[in-house]
Scaffold this active site. Structure first.
Site, short mmCIF file in Angstrom:
data_model
loop_
_atom_site.label_atom_id
_atom_site.label_comp_id
_atom_site.label_asym_id
_atom_site.label_seq_id
_atom_site.Cartn_x
_atom_site.Cartn_y
_atom_site.Cartn_z
N GLU A 188 32.19 18.54 45.60
CA GLU A 188 33.54 18.03 45.30
C GLU A 188 33.50 16.54 44.99
O GLU A 188 34.18 16.06 44.08
CB GLU A 188 34.49 18.27 46.48
CG GLU A 188 34.64 19.73 46.85
CD GLU A 188 33.67 20.19 47.94
OE1 GLU A 188 34.05 21.05 48.73
OE2 GLU A 188 32.51 19.70 47.99
N GLU A 192 21.25 17.21 47.88
CA GLU A 192 20.71 16.83 49.20
C GLU A 192 19.66 15.75 49.05
O GLU A 192 19.18 15.45 47.96
CB GLU A 192 20.12 18.06 49.89
CG GLU A 192 21.17 19.09 50.23
CD GLU A 192 20.60 20.32 50.93
OE1 GLU A 192 21.42 21.11 51.41
OE2 GLU A 192 19.37 20.49 50.99
N CYS A 227 35.52 15.54 52.00
CA CYS A 227 35.98 15.98 50.68
C CYS A 227 37.46 16.33 50.68
O CYS A 227 38.13 16.14 49.67
CB CYS A 227 35.12 17.15 50.18
SG CYS A 227 33.49 16.57 49.66
N CYS A 260 28.28 15.80 48.30
CA CYS A 260 28.97 17.09 48.19
C CYS A 260 29.35 17.38 46.73
O CYS A 260 29.54 16.46 45.93
CB CYS A 260 30.24 17.09 49.02
SG CYS A 260 29.95 16.97 50.80
N ASN A 268 26.29 20.06 44.98
CA ASN A 268 25.75 19.29 46.09
C ASN A 268 24.34 18.83 45.76
O ASN A 268 23.57 19.52 45.07
CB ASN A 268 25.83 20.06 47.41
CG ASN A 268 25.08 21.37 47.44
OD1 ASN A 268 25.11 22.15 46.47
ND2 ASN A 268 24.40 21.65 48.54
N CYS A 286 34.51 20.05 53.12
CA CYS A 286 34.31 19.37 54.39
C CYS A 286 35.45 18.36 54.60
O CYS A 286 36.26 18.13 53.70
CB CYS A 286 32.95 18.66 54.42
SG CYS A 286 32.86 17.18 53.36
#
Length: 130
Positions: free
Chosen positions: A54, A43, A88, A52, A41, A85
């Site tokens: 994934e 940010e 994803c 993310c 990830n 999530c």
């Protein structure tokens, strides 16, 4: 679960850029031809534009010319499972089969394995556009 995937996802988690949430996530994908792709990830101060783990792994796979996921490992710390999530799950859906295994792990190892269809039942996919 392929231990190479766990190792790749763990290494990716350690490289995650998560200065705001402090929640590092790593992912690794085994493509149909045996190649492994990882992601972490990333940010951003403008929260909604982060990426993310994934999504990063899937993008690396596609950039390398592959389009089929055989197996996925997602790893995060904390007591709760770090499942993909919703976005994803849909990304995985695009490149996985109903039987593709998604392994949710913590630093200690496997917490639970799901199939694609267990994580995203009755999903919308490419065949819905035919």
């Amino acid at each position: 679960m392929d231990q190479r995937l766990f190792a790749a996802a763990s290494a990716a988690m350690e490289r995650a850029y998560a200065p705001y949430s402090k929640f590092q996530v790593g992912a690794a994908i085994l493509a149909a031809d045996g190649q492994i792709y990882s992601g972490c990830n990333v940010e951003n101060a403008a929260y909604p534009v982060g990426t993310c783990a994934e999504a990063g792994a899937i993008a690396a796979m596609v950039c390398d010319g592959r389009q089929q996921i055989r197996e996925v490992v997602v790893i995060g710390r904390g007591d709760a499972m770090c499942t993909p999530c919703g976005g994803c799950r849909q990304r995985i859906r695009e490149f996985a089969t109903p039987e593709t295994k998604i392994h949710v792990c913590g630093p200690e190892g496997l917490r639970r394995t799901f199939t694609r269809d267990e994580l995203l039942p009755e999903s919308f996919g490419p065949e819905n556009l035919s």
